[in-house]
Scaffold this active site. Structure first.
Site, short mmCIF file in Angstrom:
data_model
loop_
_atom_site.label_atom_id
_atom_site.label_comp_id
_atom_site.label_asym_id
_atom_site.label_seq_id
_atom_site.Cartn_x
_atom_site.Cartn_y
_atom_site.Cartn_z
N ARG A 171 54.64 43.48 35.33
CA ARG A 171 53.25 43.68 34.91
C ARG A 171 52.28 43.11 35.93
O ARG A 171 51.21 43.67 36.17
CB ARG A 171 53.02 43.07 33.53
CG ARG A 171 51.62 43.35 32.99
CD ARG A 171 51.42 42.82 31.58
NE ARG A 171 52.06 43.70 30.61
CZ ARG A 171 53.04 43.33 29.81
NH1 ARG A 171 53.51 42.10 29.88
NH2 ARG A 171 53.56 44.18 28.95
N ALA A 172 52.62 41.98 36.55
CA ALA A 172 51.72 41.36 37.52
C ALA A 172 51.47 42.30 38.71
O ALA A 172 50.34 42.40 39.19
CB ALA A 172 52.31 40.04 38.00
#
Length: 705
Positions: free
Chosen positions: A275-276
């Site tokens: 997700r980052a």
């Protein structure tokens, strides 16, 4: 309607304003979590943002704000055909901390659904916030299950309401903004990860800037409309810039070089999952659009990392959020665009060495990604404030112990009073040992406190154990019990056909059993008998481990320390385990052992907390070697104080810190007086070889006997 404080009139807070504007440009970034101390204009800035968003075209009469150009095919108010279009301001919907699940996601009229077979649905706050802003003040105080529902809707762009086979789905795409004060408790790392960006805010320490904050606020309070009018041009210019950036966003190119830097940065800082990477890519693209560039540059990647990564690097609640900016710069340089070797061979060497001011670009690239000019020279975003997080506990002292372990006390001389005298010098605080996973301690019985993960309780979520008549609005329907209650009355009610005639009195709601969070009150012995460096390091490590366990189980924590002549409330009950860890690290030792004072202080704290929140049951954890040397008749007084706590049904655990070849077993006696459980430091570990077979729940058998 009251006039909102203008966004452009907010003084400073560059990171906060930039993060909010990037989400206004690209809602796909995933929202903003604003962390900071109280009174730092967090809420003011968020509320001011709504006035800058473009008007929203909607289908007339649609309660779910469907876009006429692309209406939701599953809209409960649909289907929507071609027709007129209305425009309204973008909404900013606030979610109260005490909101119910039905208020958030909406509610079905179960009685009409069962008796009439219709989907009578009342939209919730998620529907109201569609295509606008959903703002949660004090998001860390929101119930966990509400946060889960909120973040699931934000991630999927839709909300589902399902009740006993009857379901409704509607679109729910919004800009999610949460604010929190870390002193009041932290969010779980899994929930932190769901926010796209995070910023740390703190009040300026510059007198001139503080003066300007006060001057503007007083001017606004005196004449809100006039103050807003003076900033109208700046507001309109910022509104136009947001619209321009939105239009440019689809055309911004995220090149392979920038994408490689993004992935290398996430890998270098060991963030979990992917997700980052995705959030950084979206943020860097929004930064380029905000700066008016058609391609993502290295400075966009750097700023995106400072906004998207700090809160994703936390491994436990005591880690301070933040990034090592030197490491970030090294990573970006290492994985930046590489010079073509052929080009470097064609270049002729410079005839003379460069001077100190002769940079290759004559002063560096113009990022252009900052905020509009404000307050004179402050026309560029300041470095991220993510490094200003709560102080991280110090690393355990790895040096060899210079202070020898205290000799075991003899029966005639408990506690080495000579070393514990009231005038003995205070010893400096030592670091804590590495925390470990602890055994779980439960409070006996069945509670009704806030949702958590420690003790058994009746909760809104969990396994169904029975049914009851609803008290007020119907919660979770127990379908079988409802049908069973209605079935005997069908003939009297004139039932015809296959439908079941259901009335309000027939409805039954499910009784569910889950787990609750408790108030874990630590009573820590900081006297001279605990002062040996090796022992206190181990004791602090044990308390730190129990604090981490309390954090994971959604408990409130408090801490009492006793030493010298009295006991003190070092940490009032709070949801912030970080504050408890900080108090623990600073804890000095020395003096006598007023055990009775510590227990009586615990009794007083629990009495006050019972008035504030009667449903939250306490668990007292006494960390001591069991000695009592302070005051008159210290041992009998301590025994009576312990029996007082036991008489009120307070569950307790005694962590026995006594070490050495000769042991007096005083901690075990204290546990018997408390009608609780005694465990050694070794038994406290979840992976201990000597398995802990006793638990607090065993006290129920002793009390029954």
């Amino acid at each position: 309607m009251s006039t909102r404080y203008p966004f452009t009139a907010v003084v400073g807070m560059d990171d906060l304003r930039l993060a909010l504007l990037l989400n206004a440009v690209s809602p796909a970034v995933g929202g903003v979590l604003v962390r900071g101390e109280k009174g730092t204009a967090k809420s003011t800035a968020v509320r001011a943002l709504a006035a800058l968003l473009p008007d929203v075209p909607v289908v007339p009469g649609c309660r779910f704000s469907c876009d006429p150009a692309a209406p939701d095919p599953q809209c409960p108010d649909g289907p929507h055909g071609a027709g007129p279009t209305e425009h309204r301001d973008a909404r900013m919907v606030e979610l109260p901390v005490g909101a119910s699940e039905d208020r958030l996601v909406g509610a079905l009229d179960i009685e009409r659904a069962l008796s009439e077979g219709v989907k009578a649905f009342e939209p919730g706050l998620l529907a109201d916030a569609h295509r606008g802003i959903l703002y949660v003040d004090e998001v860390n105080l929101l119930h966990d299950h509400l946060i889960d529902l909120l973040l699931d809707a934000a991630a999927m762009g839709s909300s589902y309401v399902e009740r006993e086979g009857v379901s409704v789905r509607h679109a729910a795409r919004f800009l999610l903004v949460g604010t929190m004060n870390p002193e009041e408790g932290e969010l779980r790392p899994q929930l932190l990860d769901r926010f796209g960006l995070t910023v740390e805010v703190a009040a300026s320490r510059e007198p001139d800037q503080r003066v300007e904050v006060v001057r503007r606020r007083l001017a606004y309070d005196a004449d809100p409309a006039g103050f807003a009018a003076r900033w109208a041009d700046e507001e309109e210019a910022l509104r136009q810039r947001i619209a321009t950036a939105r239009a440019l966003l689809p055309d911004v190119v995220l090149g392979d070089a920038a994408l490689r830097q993004i992935s290398a940065t996430c890998a270098a800082f060991e963030v979990d999952g992917m997700r980052a990477d995705i959030v950084m890519a979206r943020t860097a693209t929004a930064l380029a659009a905000w700066a008016g560039r058609a391609e993502v540059a290295e400075e966009d990647v750097r700023q995106a990392a400072l906004l998207a990564l700090p809160h994703r690097r936390r491994r436990n609640p005591f880690d301070a959020p933040g990034l090592d900016e030197d490491k970030l710069d090294r990573t970006l340089e290492e994985y930046g665009p590489q010079e073509d070797p052929q080009d470097s061979q064609d270049d002729e060497p410079d005839p003379e060495p460069e001077g100190p001011d002769d940079g290759p670009d004559g002063g560096g690239p113009d990022g252009g990604g900052g905020l509009p000019p404000q307050d004179g020279p402050d026309d560029a975003p300041q470095p991220s404030g993510a490094d200003a997080g709560p102080e991280q506990p110090s690393v355990p002292d790895q040096r060899s112990d210079s202070a020898p372990e205290q000799q075991p006390a003899q029966p005639g001389n408990p506690g080495n009073d000579a070393a514990e005298g009231g005038t003995a010098p205070e010893k400096a605080a030592v670091g804590a040992a590495e925390p470990f996973k602890t055994k779980r301690f439960d409070v006996p019985g069945l509670g009704e406190g806030a949702d958590g993960r420690r003790s058994r309780a009746r909760t809104a979520h969990g396994r169904t154990t029975g049914s009851r008549r609803p008290h007020g609005a119907l919660g979770k329907l127990h379908l079988a019990a409802t049908v069973q209650a209605a079935a005997p009355h069908q003939k009297v009610r004139g039932r015809s056909g296959r439908g079941l005639v259901v009335r309000r009195d027939d409805l039954r709601e499910a009784v569910r059993e889950g787990r609750e969070g408790n108030l874990v009150l630590f009573v820590v012995d900081a006297s001279g008998s605990m002062a040996a460096r090796k022992r206190m390091t181990a004791v602090k490590g044990a308390v730190l481990s129990l604090l981490m366990d309390a954090y994971q189980r959604r408990d409130k924590v408090g801490m009492i320390t006793f030493r010298g002549a009295d006991a003190a409330l070092a940490l009032p009950p709070t949801s912030s385990v970080e504050a408890g860890a900080a108090r623990l690290e600073q804890l000095p030792t020395g003096g006598r052992t007023p055990l009775a004072a510590g227990l009586l202080k615990a009794h007083e704290v629990l009495r006050v907390e019972r008035l504030r929140d009667a449903s939250r049951r306490p668990l007292v954890v006494v960390v001591t070697d069991g000695r009592a040397t302070g005051g008159v008749e210290p041992r009998p007084r301590a025994s009576k104080a312990a029996q007082l706590l036991a008489s009120e049904g307070v569950a307790s655990v005694v962590v026995d810190c006594e070490t050495g070849p000769v042991r007096l077993g005083l901690a075990g006696e204290l546990a018997r007086d408390l009608q609780g459980t005694a465990v050694t430091l070794d038994e406290l570990r979840a992976d201990s070889v000597s398995a802990l077979v006793r638990n607090v729940t065993d006290t129920t058998h002793r009390r029954a006997a």
